[in-house]
Write an enzyme that holds these catalytic residues in place. Structure first.
Site, PDB file in Angstrom:
ATOM      1  N   TYR A   1      -6.406   6.776   3.652  1.00  0.00           N
ATOM      2  CA  TYR A   1      -6.585   5.716   2.659  1.00  0.00           C
ATOM      3  C   TYR A   1      -5.858   4.439   3.086  1.00  0.00           C
ATOM      4  CZ  TYR A   1      -5.471   2.491  -0.912  1.00  0.00           C
ATOM      5  OH  TYR A   1      -5.284   1.302  -1.542  1.00  0.00           O
TER       6      TYR A   1
ATOM      7  N   ASP B   1      -9.999   5.774  -2.465  1.00  0.00           N
ATOM      8  CA  ASP B   1      -8.817   6.186  -3.216  1.00  0.00           C
ATOM      9  C   ASP B   1      -9.274   6.857  -4.508  1.00  0.00           C
ATOM     10  OD1 ASP B   1      -9.703   4.081  -4.761  1.00  0.00           O
ATOM     11  OD2 ASP B   1      -7.683   3.611  -5.445  1.00  0.00           O
TER      12      ASP B   1
ATOM     13  N   GLU C   1       0.813  -1.213   0.000  1.00  0.00           N
ATOM     14  CA  GLU C   1       0.000   0.000   0.000  1.00  0.00           C
ATOM     15  C   GLU C   1       0.848   1.266   0.000  1.00  0.00           C
ATOM     16  OE1 GLU C   1      -2.969   0.240  -0.694  1.00  0.00           O
ATOM     17  OE2 GLU C   1      -3.674  -1.814  -0.472  1.00  0.00           O
TER      18      GLU C   1
END
Length: 302
Positions: A122, A140, A39
């Site tokens: 996020y 996102d 991520e």
DNA sequence: GAGTCGTGGTG
DNA sequence: TCACCAAGACT
């Protein structure tokens, strides 16, 4: 909205089951650390460029403790050309925090995740959902674009995350925990693969017949012109060139060599950009990306 | 809230 | 070709 949310869920989830990409951090064997690493790397960087770096990274530093024990310089070097190398520093700092404050395990709540360096709203939602199976609201750029088109009938989402985006996304996340996790990844995937910013593949879209944007005739963007990111001659270009010079050597480099080689690689006139380069170098030192050593030399931080 | 922060692919 | 864009975070 034009179609009930349950229709969106069914269409997108069915599409996802048939069309999902195979990605190494989604293979079902990857732990929370691997998901967190992915991520962070995926922040503003495309999947295709992340994949090989992620594989090498996880082989070298398979746990937070392993990364926490590494020097910042090696971490920045291994980051390669993913861009925004401060992310590499923050990922290492996050690993240190995980070891020191969370017994070496990646936290499973959004609040605790948000407390880690480099982890914003996020990433916290994504890791809590995808690594720990939590019900979160993942918002996102892909999610915002899909909802802007399918629900709001607009060509693009707002340039940056708005409160309205979060509200809309919240209203679309399924109540059931397991379904919410699938929805979050599926709607992101749809945005990345089909409902793309440029060249959306509407004929392949499971929402084609319920999409508000398509129903409106796929009108062009009505908002103000989207300002591109300047590049040539900017601090970002110069900073990138400076770090790249240091990434390519394990030794320290004298200031003049460093600046000269960086400006040459950037295709910038040394006379004209010397002052800027010096200022950028100072900024990099300030950021912890570059370390000054005796004799007016510089290297990646040990 | 607007600016800043890398890099490379592409429509 | 070249402006635009990519699983954002931070100040």
């Amino acid at each position: 909205m034009a179609a009930p949310v349950s229709v969106l869920h069914e269409r997108v989830l069915t599409w996802f089951d048939a069309h999902r990409r195979v990605l190494p951090w989604r293979d079902g064997r990857t732990d929370a650390w691997g998901v967190l690493v992915s991520e962070i790397m995926l922040q503003q960087t495309p999947v295709v460029r992340v994949e090989p770096v992620w594989r090498a990274w996880m082989e070298r530093w398979p746990t937070p403790a392993a990364l926490a024990a590494e020097t910042p310089g090696e971490v920045v070097r291994a980051w390669g050309r993913l861009g925004y190398p401060r992310r590499a520093l923050r990922l290492r700092e996050a690993a240190v925090a995980v070891v020191r404050e969370h017994d070496g395990r990646v936290p499973d709540t959004e609040e605790a995740l948000r407390g880690l360096p480099g982890v914003g709203s996020y990433t916290a939602a994504a890791v809590a959902a995808f690594a720990h199976g939590r019900r979160t609201v993942v918002v996102d750029t892909n999610v915002r674009r899909v909802l802007a088109r399918a629900v709001q009938g607009r060509a693009h989402a707002a340039p940056a995350l708005t409160a309205a985006d979060t509200r809309l996304a919240t209203a679309t996340v399924p109540a059931d925990v397991a379904t919410s996790v699938r929805w979050n990844v599926a709607v992101m995937e749809l945005g990345a693969v089909v409902c793309r910013a440029r060249g959306p593949r509407c004929p392949e879209c499971p929402l084609l017949d319920v999409c508000a944007w398509v129903a409106a005739g796929s009108p062009p963007d009505d908002g103000p012109p989207r300002r591109g990111q300047a590049w040539h001659g900017t601090d970002r270009q110069v900073r990138g060139a400076l770090v790249q010079v240091l990434r390519e050597t394990s030794r320290s480099v004298p200031r003049d060599d460093l600046v000269g080689r960086a400006l040459e690689a950037a295709g910038l006139d040394p006379a004209r950009h010397r002052e800027q380069a010096d200022r950028c170098l100072a900024g990099l030192v300030e950021d912890g990306l570059v370390e000054p050593v005796r004799g007016g030399r510089f290297r990646l931080p040990a």
